[in-house]
Scaffold this motif. Structure first.
Motif, PDB file in Angstrom:
ATOM      1  N   CYS A   4     -22.990  -7.064 -62.006  1.00 34.76           N
ATOM      2  CA  CYS A   4     -24.283  -7.746 -62.092  1.00 34.76           C
ATOM      3  C   CYS A   4     -25.330  -7.032 -61.237  1.00 34.76           C
ATOM      4  O   CYS A   4     -26.506  -7.020 -61.573  1.00 34.76           O
ATOM      5  N   GLN A   5     -24.875  -6.427 -60.121  1.00 35.48           N
ATOM      6  CA  GLN A   5     -25.820  -5.664 -59.299  1.00 35.48           C
ATOM      7  C   GLN A   5     -26.527  -4.596 -60.136  1.00 35.48           C
ATOM      8  O   GLN A   5     -27.758  -4.514 -60.149  1.00 35.48           O
ATOM      9  N   MET A   6     -25.762  -3.775 -60.825  1.00 37.58           N
ATOM     10  CA  MET A   6     -26.385  -2.712 -61.615  1.00 37.58           C
ATOM     11  C   MET A   6     -27.057  -3.267 -62.873  1.00 37.58           C
ATOM     12  O   MET A   6     -27.973  -2.646 -63.418  1.00 37.58           O
ATOM     13  N   VAL A  17     -33.251 -13.238 -65.428  1.00 34.58           N
ATOM     14  CA  VAL A  17     -32.307 -14.280 -65.021  1.00 34.58           C
ATOM     15  C   VAL A  17     -31.034 -13.662 -64.453  1.00 34.58           C
ATOM     16  O   VAL A  17     -30.375 -12.844 -65.113  1.00 34.58           O
ATOM     17  N   ASP A  18     -30.696 -14.056 -63.230  1.00 37.17           N
ATOM     18  CA  ASP A  18     -29.396 -13.723 -62.644  1.00 37.17           C
ATOM     19  C   ASP A  18     -28.416 -14.802 -63.098  1.00 37.17           C
ATOM     20  O   ASP A  18     -28.443 -15.923 -62.607  1.00 37.17           O
ATOM     21  N   GLY A  19     -27.564 -14.410 -64.042  1.00 43.03           N
ATOM     22  CA  GLY A  19     -26.582 -15.366 -64.564  1.00 43.03           C
ATOM     23  C   GLY A  19     -25.177 -14.855 -64.352  1.00 43.03           C
ATOM     24  O   GLY A  19     -24.306 -15.069 -65.203  1.00 43.03           O
ATOM     25  N   PHE A  64     -25.436 -10.395 -66.069  1.00 41.86           N
ATOM     26  CA  PHE A  64     -24.232 -11.218 -65.837  1.00 41.86           C
ATOM     27  C   PHE A  64     -23.004 -10.319 -65.789  1.00 41.86           C
ATOM     28  O   PHE A  64     -23.076  -9.118 -66.039  1.00 41.86           O
ATOM     29  N   ASP A  65     -21.891 -10.947 -65.439  1.00 39.38           N
ATOM     30  CA  ASP A  65     -20.649 -10.208 -65.288  1.00 39.38           C
ATOM     31  C   ASP A  65     -19.642 -10.557 -66.374  1.00 39.38           C
ATOM     32  O   ASP A  65     -19.592 -11.687 -66.847  1.00 39.38           O
ATOM     33  N   ALA A  66     -18.838  -9.563 -66.716  1.00 39.70           N
ATOM     34  CA  ALA A  66     -17.629  -9.841 -67.491  1.00 39.70           C
ATOM     35  C   ALA A  66     -16.424  -9.905 -66.559  1.00 39.70           C
ATOM     36  O   ALA A  66     -15.432 -10.553 -66.867  1.00 39.70           O
ATOM     37  N   HIS A  67     -16.525  -9.228 -65.377  1.00 41.55           N
ATOM     38  CA  HIS A  67     -15.363  -9.228 -64.483  1.00 41.55           C
ATOM     39  C   HIS A  67     -15.213 -10.527 -63.691  1.00 41.55           C
ATOM     40  O   HIS A  67     -14.212 -10.717 -63.027  1.00 41.55           O
ATOM     41  N   LYS A  68     -16.199 -11.409 -63.770  1.00 41.06           N
ATOM     42  CA  LYS A  68     -16.025 -12.721 -63.149  1.00 41.06           C
ATOM     43  C   LYS A  68     -15.420 -13.667 -64.185  1.00 41.06           C
ATOM     44  O   LYS A  68     -14.233 -13.635 -64.424  1.00 41.06           O
ATOM     45  N   TRP A  69     -16.263 -14.416 -64.862  1.00 38.60           N
ATOM     46  CA  TRP A  69     -15.710 -15.534 -65.634  1.00 38.60           C
ATOM     47  C   TRP A  69     -15.070 -15.141 -66.973  1.00 38.60           C
ATOM     48  O   TRP A  69     -14.235 -15.863 -67.505  1.00 38.60           O
TER      49      TRP A  69
END
Ligand SMILES: *Cc1c(COP(=O)(O)O)cnc(C)c1O
Length: 455
Positions: free
Chosen positions: A135-137, A256-258, A285-290
């Motif tokens: 999400c940072q990048m 949006v930071d999601g 958003f991330d795939a490595h989180k949820w």
């Protein structure tokens, strides 16, 4: 090659089969790690099978069982079987996924994964999607598009002219924005002093009147409004219906930071939390989180796709460009890159729409169960458990710290501490496909034992 890879598979399975054995986080592993790993670089190479076997054995005491069911630290997903296996293949195939010509396979898989993500999260189907490291990048990528777009509208080509002498960009962001938003601003040369910080309510949500005032102060300047789906402590959501409209009316780019919270869009009963978010300009958003894809995997989505392309695109005489197909280098800040979209494709296909929805709902159900279990032990649940985050406190700040340390040291479960509203709290994030009701009970039991122990 065969023997080396088989050793890797064996060691991987050994790790995964033991993933539920305590300790969840190793206690003081440094000396044993150093003893096994910190050797002189040999002059002559050694057998690859030996390298892999000794590496796997050597790191074992220092591995965090974050892919298991009782790791609740930060916001951490596990790795779904299909995603993990696809990730292995991504390495074995070793595709340079920067363009169609360099890997037609990676390009096509990523283009389909991109489409599926837009469908599952119900974002504009015409938006551009960039697979990045996290999400940072994703913030950096999306905000680079925003920077290009806002300055272009002000008659300034930031790609050619850079930022020196450019019209000043204003940023309106909430007091509870994630620290990676600020780092993205630093990396993009906007700096953090341009942030007009909007106060938050007791859940960490941006104040709507506060945002209106800040947007008013920014009037006349190119403006980026940064909103949030899923506050990192409480899991709360900004009011997108109000705030996106305010941003639009002010002519701002709405980002949006999601990181994890955007996945609420995938579950019918949670969708309302992020209603209206689809009208923003960009999402990270991330795939490595949820989604429970192995590290590292983040996604930037940008509705004005030409702005992302203008910010990212590069070419050189020796490169072959392909029309009508996806060249990842048009959309990402990377040139040569790993095909991160392949494990995303595998995760989405193995879950299906219903499976993604069920995964998200299930984690939220576990979070509510943890909250009520801890409440029944006399702990205070500090936040409204709207998503997968639970914040708890004991009878005093010292006791909160003591209980957290005791639970961590028990090896039964692991979660981190935080500071909320100026006071320490224990922070539990349920983001793994691997967490079961039994893990919830075992975690509550670890708290009961910690509360019962005298120090
Ligand atoms: C985790 C997180 C980030 C940063 O994501 P990375 O994947 O670590 O780069 C940004 N925002 C929020 C709300 C997060 O939870």
């Amino acid at each position: 090659m065969d023997e080396t890879l088989r050793i890797a598979v064996d060691r991987a399975l050994e790790h995964l089969h033991g993933i539920e054995e305590p300790p969840v986080v190793p206690i003081d592993p440094d000396a044993s790690l150093r003893a096994a790993i910190d050797i002189e670089l040999p002059d002559r190479g050694i057998d690859p099978s030996q390298v892999v076997a000794e590496l796997a054995d050597g790191v074992r005491p220092g591995l965090v069982k974050s892919a298991g069911g009782r790791y609740f630290g930060f916001v951490t997903g596990g790795a779904l079987p299909a995603a993990l296996a696809a990730d292995w293949l991504t390495s074995a195939w070793d595709q340079n996924a920067f363009s169609y010509v360099a890997s037609p396979a990676a390009s096509v898989v990523e283009s389909v994964a991109a489409r599926w993500l837009l469908e599952v999260l119900d974002l504009p189907r015409s938006a551009a999607v960039a697979f990045v490291t996290g999400c940072q990048m994703a913030h950096v990528t999306a905000m680079a598009a925003a920077r290009h777009h806002l300055l272009d509208r002000a008659g300034w080509d930031v790609g050619d002219e850079g930022l020196m002498g450019a019209p000043a960009i204003r940023v309106v962001a909430g007091a509870h924005r994630h620290a990676t938003v600020d780092r993205a601003l630093r990396l993009l040369g906007l700096g953090t002093r341009v942030v007009d910080v909007v106060p938050a309510d007791e859940h960490g949500r941006m104040s709507v009147p506060g945002a209106r005032e800040a947007l008013g102060r920014a009037r006349g300047s190119p403006t980026l409004l940064a909103l949030q789906a899923g506050e990192v402590n409480t899991g709360s959501f900004d009011d997108f219906e109000e705030l996106v409209a305010e941003g639009r009316a002010a002519g701002a780019w709405v980002h949006v930071d999601g990181a994890f919270g955007l996945w609420a869009r995938a579950a019918e009963e949670l969708r309302h939390l992020a209603a209206g978010v689809e009208l923003a300009d960009s999402w990270a958003f991330d795939a490595h989180k949820w989604l429970n894809v192995p590290y590292d995997s983040g996604v930037a989505v940008v509705a004005p796709r030409d702005s992302l392309r203008a910010a990212m695109r590069y070419t050189a005489d020796y490169l072959v460009e392909s029309d009508h197909v996806r060249d990842a280098s048009d959309w990402t800040p990377d040139a040569s890159r790993r095909a991160r979209g392949i494990p995303v494709y595998a995760a989405l296909r193995s879950l299906g729409r219903a499976g993604v929805s069920e995964l998200v709902s299930r984690c939220c159900g576990h979070a509510r169960a943890v909250a009520s279990g801890l409440e029944s032990l006399g702990l205070e649940v500090v936040n409204e458990v709207v998503l997968n985050q639970v914040l708890v406190r004991a009878s005093s700040d010292a006791e909160t710290r003591r209980v957290l340390r005791r639970v961590q040291e028990s090896g039964e479960a692991w979660m981190s501490g935080t500071v909320w509203a100026g006071r320490p709290a224990i922070r539990i994030s349920v983001s793994s496909w691997a967490t079961t009701p039994a893990d919830v009970s075992r975690t509550v039991a670890a708290f009961a034992a910690a509360l019962g122990d005298a120090d």
